[in-house]
Design a protein around this motif. Structure first.
Motif, PDB file in Angstrom:
ATOM      1  N   MET A 299      78.468  47.267  54.232  1.00  0.00           N
ATOM      2  CA  MET A 299      78.772  46.309  55.311  1.00  0.00           C
ATOM      3  C   MET A 299      80.250  46.380  55.689  1.00  0.00           C
ATOM      4  O   MET A 299      80.608  46.383  56.875  1.00  0.00           O
ATOM      5  N   ALA A 300      81.099  46.433  54.668  1.00  0.00           N
ATOM      6  CA  ALA A 300      82.552  46.456  54.927  1.00  0.00           C
ATOM      7  C   ALA A 300      82.948  47.735  55.671  1.00  0.00           C
ATOM      8  O   ALA A 300      83.753  47.689  56.610  1.00  0.00           O
ATOM      9  N   ILE A 301      82.375  48.862  55.280  1.00  0.00           N
ATOM     10  CA  ILE A 301      82.733  50.132  55.948  1.00  0.00           C
ATOM     11  C   ILE A 301      82.280  50.086  57.413  1.00  0.00           C
ATOM     12  O   ILE A 301      83.009  50.500  58.314  1.00  0.00           O
ATOM     13  N   TRP A 302      81.080  49.554  57.635  1.00  0.00           N
ATOM     14  CA  TRP A 302      80.617  49.442  59.031  1.00  0.00           C
ATOM     15  C   TRP A 302      81.514  48.493  59.839  1.00  0.00           C
ATOM     16  O   TRP A 302      81.798  48.730  60.998  1.00  0.00           O
ATOM     17  N   ARG A 303      81.940  47.408  59.221  1.00  0.00           N
ATOM     18  CA  ARG A 303      82.853  46.490  59.938  1.00  0.00           C
ATOM     19  C   ARG A 303      84.122  47.235  60.354  1.00  0.00           C
ATOM     20  O   ARG A 303      84.577  47.123  61.492  1.00  0.00           O
ATOM     21  N   ILE A 304      84.680  48.007  59.419  1.00  0.00           N
ATOM     22  CA  ILE A 304      85.953  48.688  59.695  1.00  0.00           C
ATOM     23  C   ILE A 304      85.757  49.785  60.747  1.00  0.00           C
ATOM     24  O   ILE A 304      86.558  49.926  61.675  1.00  0.00           O
ATOM     25  N   ALA A 305      84.669  50.542  60.627  1.00  0.00           N
ATOM     26  CA  ALA A 305      84.480  51.693  61.512  1.00  0.00           C
ATOM     27  C   ALA A 305      83.970  51.282  62.897  1.00  0.00           C
ATOM     28  O   ALA A 305      84.363  51.867  63.904  1.00  0.00           O
ATOM     29  N   LEU A 306      83.107  50.281  62.946  1.00  0.00           N
ATOM     30  CA  LEU A 306      82.508  49.893  64.234  1.00  0.00           C
ATOM     31  C   LEU A 306      83.241  48.712  64.877  1.00  0.00           C
ATOM     32  O   LEU A 306      83.062  48.440  66.065  1.00  0.00           O
ATOM     33  N   ARG A 307      83.985  48.006  64.075  1.00  0.00           N
ATOM     34  CA  ARG A 307      84.854  46.890  64.477  1.00  0.00           C
ATOM     35  C   ARG A 307      84.128  45.653  65.012  1.00  0.00           C
ATOM     36  O   ARG A 307      84.230  44.608  64.426  1.00  0.00           O
ATOM     37  N   THR A 308      83.454  45.765  66.148  1.00  0.00           N
ATOM     38  CA  THR A 308      82.979  44.530  66.812  1.00  0.00           C
ATOM     39  C   THR A 308      81.546  44.090  66.507  1.00  0.00           C
ATOM     40  O   THR A 308      81.177  42.995  66.921  1.00  0.00           O
ATOM     41  N   PRO A 309      80.696  44.873  65.852  1.00  0.00           N
ATOM     42  CA  PRO A 309      79.306  44.425  65.797  1.00  0.00           C
ATOM     43  C   PRO A 309      79.143  43.133  65.009  1.00  0.00           C
ATOM     44  O   PRO A 309      79.956  42.793  64.156  1.00  0.00           O
ATOM     45  N   ARG A 310      78.067  42.432  65.342  1.00  0.00           N
ATOM     46  CA  ARG A 310      77.662  41.291  64.521  1.00  0.00           C
ATOM     47  C   ARG A 310      77.066  41.875  63.245  1.00  0.00           C
ATOM     48  O   ARG A 310      76.237  42.790  63.312  1.00  0.00           O
ATOM     49  N   ILE A 311      77.494  41.377  62.092  1.00  0.00           N
ATOM     50  CA  ILE A 311      76.954  41.859  60.813  1.00  0.00           C
ATOM     51  C   ILE A 311      76.417  40.661  60.032  1.00  0.00           C
ATOM     52  O   ILE A 311      77.186  39.748  59.696  1.00  0.00           O
ATOM     53  N   PRO A 312      75.108  40.623  59.760  1.00  0.00           N
ATOM     54  CA  PRO A 312      74.581  39.489  59.003  1.00  0.00           C
ATOM     55  C   PRO A 312      74.809  39.622  57.499  1.00  0.00           C
ATOM     56  O   PRO A 312      74.792  40.727  56.957  1.00  0.00           O
ATOM     57  N   ALA A 313      75.034  38.477  56.864  1.00  0.00           N
ATOM     58  CA  ALA A 313      74.986  38.408  55.402  1.00  0.00           C
ATOM     59  C   ALA A 313      73.534  38.039  55.113  1.00  0.00           C
ATOM     60  O   ALA A 313      73.139  36.885  55.237  1.00  0.00           O
ATOM     61  N   VAL A 314      72.721  39.033  54.784  1.00  0.00           N
ATOM     62  CA  VAL A 314      71.264  38.827  54.728  1.00  0.00           C
ATOM     63  C   VAL A 314      70.857  37.997  53.512  1.00  0.00           C
ATOM     64  O   VAL A 314      71.556  37.976  52.491  1.00  0.00           O
ATOM     65  N   SER A 315      69.705  37.334  53.645  1.00  0.00           N
ATOM     66  CA  SER A 315      69.244  36.455  52.565  1.00  0.00           C
ATOM     67  C   SER A 315      68.933  37.245  51.294  1.00  0.00           C
ATOM     68  O   SER A 315      69.050  36.713  50.186  1.00  0.00           O
ATOM     69  N   ALA A 316      68.584  38.528  51.444  1.00  0.00           N
ATOM     70  CA  ALA A 316      68.278  39.346  50.257  1.00  0.00           C
ATOM     71  C   ALA A 316      69.495  39.478  49.337  1.00  0.00           C
ATOM     72  O   ALA A 316      69.354  39.679  48.132  1.00  0.00           O
ATOM     73  N   LEU A 317      70.695  39.332  49.898  1.00  0.00           N
ATOM     74  CA  LEU A 317      71.905  39.374  49.060  1.00  0.00           C
ATOM     75  C   LEU A 317      71.886  38.226  48.065  1.00  0.00           C
ATOM     76  O   LEU A 317      72.330  38.342  46.928  1.00  0.00           O
ATOM     77  N   GLU A 318      71.370  37.093  48.549  1.00  0.00           N
ATOM     78  CA  GLU A 318      71.303  35.895  47.709  1.00  0.00           C
ATOM     79  C   GLU A 318      70.243  36.077  46.611  1.00  0.00           C
ATOM     80  O   GLU A 318      70.364  35.537  45.523  1.00  0.00           O
TER      81      GLU A 318
ATOM     82  N   PRO B  47      75.425  50.419  67.443  1.00  0.00           N
ATOM     83  CA  PRO B  47      74.607  49.224  67.676  1.00  0.00           C
ATOM     84  C   PRO B  47      75.460  47.988  67.979  1.00  0.00           C
ATOM     85  O   PRO B  47      76.672  48.000  67.752  1.00  0.00           O
ATOM     86  N   ASP B  48      74.813  46.955  68.465  1.00  0.00           N
ATOM     87  CA  ASP B  48      75.495  45.684  68.691  1.00  0.00           C
ATOM     88  C   ASP B  48      75.516  44.837  67.419  1.00  0.00           C
ATOM     89  O   ASP B  48      76.393  44.000  67.245  1.00  0.00           O
ATOM     90  N   PHE B  49      74.487  45.044  66.558  1.00  0.00           N
ATOM     91  CA  PHE B  49      74.466  44.399  65.237  1.00  0.00           C
ATOM     92  C   PHE B  49      74.092  45.468  64.228  1.00  0.00           C
ATOM     93  O   PHE B  49      73.334  46.380  64.551  1.00  0.00           O
ATOM     94  N   ILE B  50      74.575  45.299  63.010  1.00  0.00           N
ATOM     95  CA  ILE B  50      74.175  46.254  61.961  1.00  0.00           C
ATOM     96  C   ILE B  50      74.124  45.535  60.623  1.00  0.00           C
ATOM     97  O   ILE B  50      74.945  44.660  60.346  1.00  0.00           O
ATOM     98  N   SER B  51      73.122  45.891  59.824  1.00  0.00           N
ATOM     99  CA  SER B  51      73.005  45.219  58.532  1.00  0.00           C
ATOM    100  C   SER B  51      72.711  46.209  57.432  1.00  0.00           C
ATOM    101  O   SER B  51      72.156  47.281  57.652  1.00  0.00           O
ATOM    102  N   SER B  52      73.102  45.812  56.244  1.00  0.00           N
ATOM    103  CA  SER B  52      72.747  46.523  55.033  1.00  0.00           C
ATOM    104  C   SER B  52      72.065  45.484  54.175  1.00  0.00           C
ATOM    105  O   SER B  52      72.539  44.356  54.078  1.00  0.00           O
ATOM    106  N   SER B  53      70.943  45.873  53.574  1.00  0.00           N
ATOM    107  CA  SER B  53      70.202  44.908  52.777  1.00  0.00           C
ATOM    108  C   SER B  53      69.813  45.560  51.460  1.00  0.00           C
ATOM    109  O   SER B  53      69.381  46.707  51.446  1.00  0.00           O
ATOM    110  N   PRO B  54      69.973  44.857  50.334  1.00  0.00           N
ATOM    111  CA  PRO B  54      69.520  45.462  49.075  1.00  0.00           C
ATOM    112  C   PRO B  54      67.999  45.513  49.035  1.00  0.00           C
ATOM    113  O   PRO B  54      67.338  44.589  49.520  1.00  0.00           O
ATOM    114  N   PHE B  55      67.463  46.562  48.473  1.00  0.00           N
ATOM    115  CA  PHE B  55      66.007  46.650  48.286  1.00  0.00           C
ATOM    116  C   PHE B  55      65.566  45.553  47.319  1.00  0.00           C
ATOM    117  O   PHE B  55      66.189  45.324  46.287  1.00  0.00           O
ATOM    118  N   ILE B  56      64.469  44.882  47.673  1.00  0.00           N
ATOM    119  CA  ILE B  56      63.872  43.865  46.798  1.00  0.00           C
ATOM    120  C   ILE B  56      62.440  44.321  46.518  1.00  0.00           C
ATOM    121  O   ILE B  56      61.672  44.535  47.463  1.00  0.00           O
TER     122      ILE B  56
END
Ligand code: 5AD
Length: 329
Positions: A251-270, A220-229
């Motif tokens: 998120m970190a593993i996807w950054r390392i493996a996919l390298r370039t995608p945009r990865i959001p820090a989703v609001s659910a993390l907060e 993908p061009d962007f990928i996210s992981s979000s905690p279930f709420i």
């Protein structure tokens, strides 16, 4: 030699399921090393600038009945709304005036709002000259093509979970079909965002490992992981939230493996963790979405329950500064 060093030596392309499981559950020093590697990759691919997106939640009507989501069609305790085209355009103008270059139109899956999109997408794209990102669920192939013709740049459709049994249990539709929609988005020429939810009831660690490999396979061009709420008035309202650690590790593993995608820090993390979005940036993310939905509608957009954290520009800028990063210009 540390575990991370061993993986670096053999090359990320040779990462095994055992490696991913080990990294997904990492804490302490190993986790810090993982995040550091993710940040190094982000720097190497020149993706340290944090992209701001302005989201407008255009409607909370939804045809689907996903067990985790309070916008599910059988939730009768929710007042439903559709924004007017004028409100959408004026909100997009506010987004532009805030210096944000991406307008993110999010809404439930509902063909009745297509007329609205036909009106607003061309204006946002061709008159306001902003990038248009959509997240509107599963739509027929020709509709994705239509969105692209109207001027949309990208579309988010998460696979949510790679476990076919779990996916079908919670969304009442087959995973194979979801994956087909994802392919249609890509073949319509839209940039694709996808991702998973971490901490769903009955979600195995093995399936979270498979999520990582599925995300890599989709490219993908962007990928996210979000905690279930847990969402109010949903069958999952009494379940516990997802783990922020596994979300950040994913998120970190996807950054390392996919390298370039945009990865959001989703609001659910907060929602699950104080300073969760900063931790997301520390784990390799480089996008923050700011909520511009008109105030009276924000409370009705119950994507993540009552405990939803609504991100404003000030919070985003402080978070980015706190992570030692800059906004992408
Ligand atoms: N917890 C976590 N993520 C959720 N989403 C919706 N509801 C929840 C929830 N309760 C996410 C899904 C969906 C996206 C729009 O929001 O991943 O695809």
């Amino acid at each position: 030699m540390t575990y991370i060093k061993q993986i670096q030596d053999k090359g990320i392309e040779h990462i095994t399921k055992e490696d991913v499981q080990y990294l997904l559950t990492s804490k302490g020093n190993l986790q810090q090393e993982l995040f550091q590697w993710a940040r190094e990759v982000r720097r190497e691919v020149k993706a340290d600038g944090v992209l701001l997106r302005g989201v407008i939640e255009i409607s909370n009507y939804c045809q689907k009945n996903c067990d985790y989501c309070a916008m599910r069609t059988t939730n009768k305790d929710l007042n439903r709304y559709i924004l007017d085209p004028d409100d959408i355009i004026s909100t997009a103008t506010i987004i532009k005036n805030s210096g944000i270059k991406v307008v993110f139109l999010q809404g439930g899956q509902n063909p009745d709002i297509d007329y609205l999109l036909e009106q607003v997408i061309p204006v946002i794209k061709k008159e306001l000259h902003l990038e248009v990102l959509l997240c509107l669920g599963e739509r027929p192939r020709h509709v994705y093509e239509k969105f692209a013709q109207l001027g949309a740049d990208s579309y988010i459709l998460k696979f949510e979970s790679s476990d076919p049994k779990l996916y079908e249990e919670i969304s009442h539709t087959p995973l194979a079909r979801r994956l087909e929609y994802i392919k249609w988005i890509q073949s319509a020429g839209l940039k694709l965002g996808t991702g998973n939810i971490v901490g769903l009831h009955n979600q195995s660690l093995q399936s979270l490992v498979e999520d990582i490999f599925l995300g890599i396979k989709i490219q993908p061009d962007f990928i996210s992981s979000s905690p279930f709420i847990p969402g109010v008035n949903t069958p999952m309202q009494n379940y516990i939230s997802g783990s922020s650690d596994i979300t950040l590790n994913s998120m970190a593993i996807w950054r390392i493996a996919l390298r370039t995608p945009r990865i959001p820090a989703v609001s659910a993390l907060e929602t699950v963790c104080k300073d969760g979005q900063k931790m997301g940036l520390d784990a390799g993310a480089n996008v923050i979405t700011i909520n511009f939905t008109p105030k009276e509608n924000q409370n009705l957009y119950k994507i993540y329950s009552e405990r939803r954290f609504v991100v404003n520009l000030d919070h985003a800028l402080r978070t980015i500064e706190g992570a030692g990063l800059r906004v992408l210009n």
